[in-house]
Design an enzyme around this catalytic site. Structure first.
Site, mmCIF file in Angstrom:
data_model
loop_
_atom_site.group_PDB
_atom_site.id
_atom_site.type_symbol
_atom_site.label_atom_id
_atom_site.label_comp_id
_atom_site.label_asym_id
_atom_site.label_seq_id
_atom_site.Cartn_x
_atom_site.Cartn_y
_atom_site.Cartn_z
ATOM 1 N N THR A 28 0.758 -1.291 0.142
ATOM 2 C CA THR A 28 -0.053 -0.057 0.100
ATOM 3 C C THR A 28 0.812 1.281 -0.140
ATOM 4 O O THR A 28 1.978 1.283 0.684
ATOM 5 C CB THR A 28 -0.944 0.060 1.434
ATOM 6 O OG1 THR A 28 -1.763 -1.212 1.136
ATOM 7 C CG2 THR A 28 -1.899 1.268 1.198
ATOM 8 N N GLY A 29 0.536 2.221 -0.729
ATOM 9 C CA GLY A 29 1.343 3.452 -0.597
ATOM 10 C C GLY A 29 1.502 3.856 -2.255
ATOM 11 O O GLY A 29 1.067 3.034 -3.221
ATOM 12 N N SER A 30 1.868 4.996 -2.454
ATOM 13 C CA SER A 30 2.159 5.420 -3.821
ATOM 14 C C SER A 30 3.280 4.693 -4.765
ATOM 15 O O SER A 30 2.851 4.346 -5.821
ATOM 16 C CB SER A 30 2.662 6.870 -3.930
ATOM 17 O OG SER A 30 3.831 7.090 -3.333
ATOM 18 N N THR A 31 4.267 4.192 -4.021
ATOM 19 C CA THR A 31 5.274 3.328 -4.836
ATOM 20 C C THR A 31 4.694 1.856 -4.986
ATOM 21 O O THR A 31 4.661 1.561 -6.025
ATOM 22 C CB THR A 31 6.232 3.263 -3.950
ATOM 23 O OG1 THR A 31 6.980 4.562 -3.484
ATOM 24 C CG2 THR A 31 7.569 2.746 -4.889
ATOM 25 N N ASP A 84 6.454 -3.916 -1.429
ATOM 26 C CA ASP A 84 5.583 -2.846 -0.478
ATOM 27 C C ASP A 84 6.684 -1.488 -0.568
ATOM 28 O O ASP A 84 8.002 -1.928 -0.366
ATOM 29 C CB ASP A 84 5.274 -3.389 0.805
ATOM 30 C CG ASP A 84 4.432 -2.524 1.409
ATOM 31 O OD1 ASP A 84 3.345 -2.804 2.326
ATOM 32 O OD2 ASP A 84 3.886 -1.327 0.724
ATOM 33 N N ALA A 86 8.203 1.914 1.768
ATOM 34 C CA ALA A 86 8.489 1.968 3.285
ATOM 35 C C ALA A 86 8.695 3.556 3.402
ATOM 36 O O ALA A 86 8.984 4.217 2.275
ATOM 37 C CB ALA A 86 9.793 1.270 3.475
ATOM 38 N N ASP A 87 8.679 3.986 4.528
ATOM 39 C CA ASP A 87 8.888 5.318 4.899
ATOM 40 C C ASP A 87 10.345 5.541 5.143
ATOM 41 O O ASP A 87 10.913 6.765 4.844
ATOM 42 C CB ASP A 87 8.210 5.992 6.132
ATOM 43 C CG ASP A 87 6.695 5.671 5.759
ATOM 44 O OD1 ASP A 87 6.174 6.208 4.854
ATOM 45 O OD2 ASP A 87 5.818 4.803 6.731
ATOM 46 N N GLY A 101 1.091 5.293 5.300
ATOM 47 C CA GLY A 101 -0.148 5.217 4.396
ATOM 48 C C GLY A 101 -1.221 4.506 5.214
ATOM 49 O O GLY A 101 -2.259 4.313 4.715
ATOM 50 N N GLU A 107 -0.359 -4.746 6.306
ATOM 51 C CA GLU A 107 0.780 -4.822 5.569
ATOM 52 C C GLU A 107 1.500 -5.895 6.169
ATOM 53 O O GLU A 107 2.342 -6.952 5.681
ATOM 54 C CB GLU A 107 1.510 -3.545 5.538
ATOM 55 C CG GLU A 107 0.880 -2.889 4.504
ATOM 56 C CD GLU A 107 1.782 -1.400 4.390
ATOM 57 O OE1 GLU A 107 2.219 -0.920 5.493
ATOM 58 O OE2 GLU A 107 1.610 -0.617 3.400
HETATM 59 O O1 DER Z 1 2.255 3.091 4.530
HETATM 60 C C1 DER Z 1 2.993 2.271 4.386
HETATM 61 O O2 DER Z 1 3.704 1.551 4.802
HETATM 62 C C2 DER Z 1 3.547 2.666 2.901
HETATM 63 O O3 DER Z 1 4.211 1.664 2.250
HETATM 64 C C3 DER Z 1 4.434 3.667 2.979
HETATM 65 O O4 DER Z 1 5.321 3.495 3.847
HETATM 66 C C4 DER Z 1 5.239 4.133 1.735
HETATM 67 O O5 DER Z 1 4.309 5.020 0.915
HETATM 68 P P1 DER Z 1 4.844 5.764 -0.296
HETATM 69 O O6 DER Z 1 5.560 4.629 -1.109
HETATM 70 O O7 DER Z 1 3.668 6.366 -0.772
HETATM 71 O O8 DER Z 1 6.059 6.687 0.267
#
Ligand code: DER
Length: 228
Positions: A28-31, A84, A86-87, A101, A107
């Site tokens: 989940t998230g933009s990447t 996935d 990560a931040d 996210g 996750e």
């Molecule tokens: O919330 C999450 O764990 C997302 O994977 C986040 O850590 C990364 O989101 P991004 O790809 O939008 O920076």
């Protein structure tokens, strides 16, 4: 390259590691969203066959709209891979901070059932010590959350209740609250992870310790792969 182009390059590199017949955890998230799109593209152009296990309602919606067959973790308890974002990605250990996210619980559950977790990111996520850039998301049950807030604070941080765009407390897919906790640079993330899990009212947290098999990082001049 723009940050989105970098995220897309890392996502594509991870999507190309997927072989037909695999069961893949969809992050989940933009990447991660770029990875879902890249997998759908490979299904179209190469006839790639895969089953996706989504880590959030919104990833499930994106994957379904792109025609990726989905399964629940109960139907597919052993995943070949998970991809996935990560931040924060700690260089060396590859320990992670995740959860910006708001999907950290599902996750972690999906990724704990995957044979290998591939993290994808642009270079901005690399850190020498976790806690350098991001607050640590901590998922707590709603009942008695203020008492839980105080217990988490006592671990040495400044928790902030995450709000949604309407100013109400953000609710995760599992209907919990998230406290974003500023711990500052962490000397011992594994110890903090154990302390958080031992705190009454805490469901899960965004420290992913020893879970990533590799991290695919997009740089301006190419792709680098980090391993623990
Ligand atoms: O919330 C999450 O764990 C997302 O994977 C986040 O850590 C990364 O989101 P991004 O790809 O939008 O920076």
């Amino acid at each position: 390259a723009t940050q989105d182009e970098l995220k897309q390059a890392a996502a594509r590199a991870a999507a190309h590691k997927v072989q037909s017949g695999m069961v893949v955890g969809l992050g989940t998230g933009s990447t991660a969203a770029f990875a879902v799109s890249a997998l759908a593209e490979r299904m179209q152009t190469e006839g790639l066959k895969l089953i996706g296990v989504p880590t959030s309602v919104r990833t499930a919606e994106q994957a379904r709209s792109l025609g990726i067959p989905l399964a629940t973790l109960e139907e597919q308890p052993h995943l070949d891979m998970a991809i996935d974002g990560a931040d924060e990605i700690e260089i060396g250990s590859l320990n992670l901070i995740k959860g910006a996210g708001g999907a950290l619980l599902r996750e972690k559950l999906v990724e704990a059932s995957a044979a290998e977790l591939i993290i994808i990111a642009d270079a901005s996520k690399k850190v020498t010590q976790l806690g350098t850039r991001f607050a640590l998301p901590v998922e707590v049950v709603r009942f008695g959350w203020k008492a839980t807030f105080a217990r988490v604070e006592a671990l040495g941080c400044t928790p902030v209740l995450r709000l949604d765009e309407k100013g109400d407390p953000y609710l995760t897919d599992e209907q919990h609250y998230i406290l974003d906790c500023q711990f500052g640079p962490m000397a011992d993330p594994a110890k903090l992870a154990d302390q958080l899990k031992g705190t009454v009212g805490v469901v899960e947290h965004g420290l992913f310790i020893g879970m990533a098999k590799e991290a695919i990082i997009a740089l301006q001049d190419g792709i680098e792969t980090l391993v623990p």
